[in-house]
Structure formats: C-alpha cells, structure tokens
Design an enzyme around this catalytic site. Sequence first.
Site, mmCIF file in Angstrom:
data_model
loop_
_atom_site.group_PDB
_atom_site.id
_atom_site.type_symbol
_atom_site.label_atom_id
_atom_site.label_comp_id
_atom_site.label_asym_id
_atom_site.label_seq_id
_atom_site.Cartn_x
_atom_site.Cartn_y
_atom_site.Cartn_z
ATOM 1 N N HIS A 18 0.720 -1.165 0.020
ATOM 2 C CA HIS A 18 0.081 -0.039 0.039
ATOM 3 C C HIS A 18 0.775 1.312 0.084
ATOM 4 O O HIS A 18 0.547 2.124 -0.607
ATOM 5 C CB HIS A 18 -0.966 0.132 1.380
ATOM 6 C CG HIS A 18 -1.962 -0.990 1.443
ATOM 7 N ND1 HIS A 18 -1.882 -1.941 2.624
ATOM 8 C CD2 HIS A 18 -2.899 -1.575 0.541
ATOM 9 C CE1 HIS A 18 -2.912 -2.781 2.406
ATOM 10 N NE2 HIS A 18 -3.570 -2.548 1.008
ATOM 11 N N LYS A 42 -18.235 -6.434 10.075
ATOM 12 C CA LYS A 42 -17.279 -7.144 10.066
ATOM 13 C C LYS A 42 -16.153 -6.461 11.082
ATOM 14 O O LYS A 42 -15.733 -5.313 10.793
ATOM 15 C CB LYS A 42 -16.424 -7.087 8.635
ATOM 16 C CG LYS A 42 -16.298 -8.470 7.917
ATOM 17 C CD LYS A 42 -15.807 -8.303 6.674
ATOM 18 C CE LYS A 42 -14.485 -8.041 6.421
ATOM 19 N NZ LYS A 42 -14.269 -7.810 4.869
ATOM 20 N N ARG A 91 -2.289 -6.617 -8.319
ATOM 21 C CA ARG A 91 -1.346 -7.610 -8.267
ATOM 22 C C ARG A 91 -1.282 -8.771 -9.107
ATOM 23 O O ARG A 91 -0.268 -9.304 -9.757
ATOM 24 C CB ARG A 91 -1.484 -8.068 -6.590
ATOM 25 C CG ARG A 91 -0.642 -7.235 -5.806
ATOM 26 C CD ARG A 91 -1.430 -7.582 -4.379
ATOM 27 N NE ARG A 91 -2.778 -7.373 -4.159
ATOM 28 C CZ ARG A 91 -3.346 -7.723 -3.103
ATOM 29 N NH1 ARG A 91 -2.847 -7.912 -1.943
ATOM 30 N NH2 ARG A 91 -4.987 -7.493 -3.042
ATOM 31 N N SER A 129 -2.364 -7.766 3.174
ATOM 32 C CA SER A 129 -2.811 -7.686 4.642
ATOM 33 C C SER A 129 -2.900 -8.859 5.208
ATOM 34 O O SER A 129 -2.650 -9.193 6.264
ATOM 35 C CB SER A 129 -4.150 -6.702 4.610
ATOM 36 O OG SER A 129 -3.716 -5.154 4.334
HETATM 37 P P1 ADP Z 1 -9.592 -4.391 -0.107
HETATM 38 O O1 ADP Z 1 -10.330 -5.099 1.079
HETATM 39 O O2 ADP Z 1 -10.736 -3.095 -0.670
HETATM 40 O O3 ADP Z 1 -9.005 -4.900 -1.382
HETATM 41 P P2 ADP Z 1 -7.137 -3.943 0.858
HETATM 42 O O4 ADP Z 1 -6.817 -2.822 1.969
HETATM 43 O O5 ADP Z 1 -6.662 -5.046 0.980
HETATM 44 O O6 ADP Z 1 -8.698 -3.544 0.600
HETATM 45 O O7 ADP Z 1 -6.466 -3.222 -0.529
HETATM 46 C C1 ADP Z 1 -6.567 -1.933 -0.905
HETATM 47 C C2 ADP Z 1 -6.058 -1.672 -2.275
HETATM 48 O O8 ADP Z 1 -4.598 -1.878 -2.199
HETATM 49 C C3 ADP Z 1 -6.306 -2.560 -3.460
HETATM 50 O O9 ADP Z 1 -6.550 -1.791 -4.685
HETATM 51 C C4 ADP Z 1 -5.359 -3.701 -3.367
HETATM 52 O O10 ADP Z 1 -5.357 -4.207 -4.891
HETATM 53 C C5 ADP Z 1 -4.121 -2.728 -3.135
HETATM 54 N N1 ADP Z 1 -3.215 -3.461 -2.600
HETATM 55 C C6 ADP Z 1 -3.137 -4.350 -1.543
HETATM 56 N N2 ADP Z 1 -1.776 -4.799 -1.512
HETATM 57 C C7 ADP Z 1 -1.192 -4.439 -2.433
HETATM 58 C C8 ADP Z 1 0.395 -4.511 -3.048
HETATM 59 N N3 ADP Z 1 1.077 -5.440 -2.317
HETATM 60 N N4 ADP Z 1 0.738 -3.875 -4.302
HETATM 61 C C9 ADP Z 1 -0.001 -3.070 -4.669
HETATM 62 N N5 ADP Z 1 -1.406 -2.862 -4.223
HETATM 63 C C10 ADP Z 1 -1.938 -3.484 -3.403
#
Ligand code: ADP
Length: 163
Positions: A18, A42, A91, A129
Amino acid sequence: MKKIAVFPGSFDPLTVGHESLINRGLEIFDKIIIAVGVNSEKRGFLPIEKRLELIKTVFKSQERVIVKTYSNLTVDFCIENGATHILRGLRTSADFEYERAIAQVNRLMKPEVDSIFLLSHPEYSSVSSSLVREIVHYKGDARKFLPSSIDFEYFFGYKPENK
Ligand code: ADP
C-alpha cells in the site's frame, strides 16, 4: 484544479505494498485520501482507530496524504470529497477481474468518477494484509511487509525478535 484521488480499502493493516502504491500515486495526483472502509458487520483484525493511527504514522510528514474513514458508497465518498479518481492496485490477474467489475459498475453509477490502476511493484506483488495478519497470528516476524517507520510492538503487541 487540484487532482484528488481516493485510495479505498480495508488497510487491515497497511502494508509496504500500500505504502509503495500511495507514494507512486503522489506522482500523479496532488492529494490522496486514504479511505478506510468501515463495515459494521465485520470486526476486522486491527480496530479502525489503530489502522488510522498506523497510516497517520507512516504519512505524518506527507501533507498531500490524508486519512479518513467512510461507510457509504466509494463513488459517493469521492464526490463528497472533491475527488475525480479512485486509485487501486493490481497484483494479479484475479485482482484485475475483481477490480474491473467494480470499476465498471462505479462508472455506470457516477461517470464523473473514474478509476485508475497501478500495477504492484514486482517486489510487493505477493504482499497482502491477509498475509501479515496470518504471520502476526502466529507471532512471527512480519516487519518486512510493514512500513519501516512504524513501531511494530506498539501496533501488534509483541516483539518479533524474541520469538
Ligand atoms: P480491499 O479489502 O478493498 O481489497 P485492501 O486494503 O486489501 O482493501 O487493498 C486496498 C487496495 O490496495 C487494493 O486496490 C489492493 O489491490 C491494493 N493493494 C493491496 N496490496 C497491494 C500490494 N502489495 N501492491 C499493490 N497494491 C496493493
């Protein structure tokens, strides 16, 4: 006119993936609003307050990044905040299929808000995450996957090197 993007997500917790995406987004947008989605059904892993605190710690010296929570439709949140774009990361091809559907439906709802995707940095394409949550669950060392500016013990409640 200032270009504002909303970067929506759960950020439970914010990872190096992120962080890297936000820093790259700052090369395109004047301001990025990190929008932490609040889902009353949640519970999540880190409480919302801790997630916000972690993000604020990481971007404390970057005034072009702000953090907010939201619980309405992402497109409505964008309009309320003067954002023209939704920023998301890709990703894998599975991410692409998932994101494509959401972006197209968002655009059908509010054509004035467009989505923009950045490919994950190759080094971070396996970082998520959920992976961090799994490592923390077993009290492993997840520091490599988290922004270096955070105090791991403060946020996760244990010292990984002691294990
Ligand atoms: P959600 O539950 O909405 O997917 P996340 O917090 O998991 O929320 O992800 C938010 C955004 O960050 C998404 O667009 C996801 O694809 C992006 N993201 C998560 N991890 C990575 C990463 N390692 N590299 C690039 N983008 C990421």
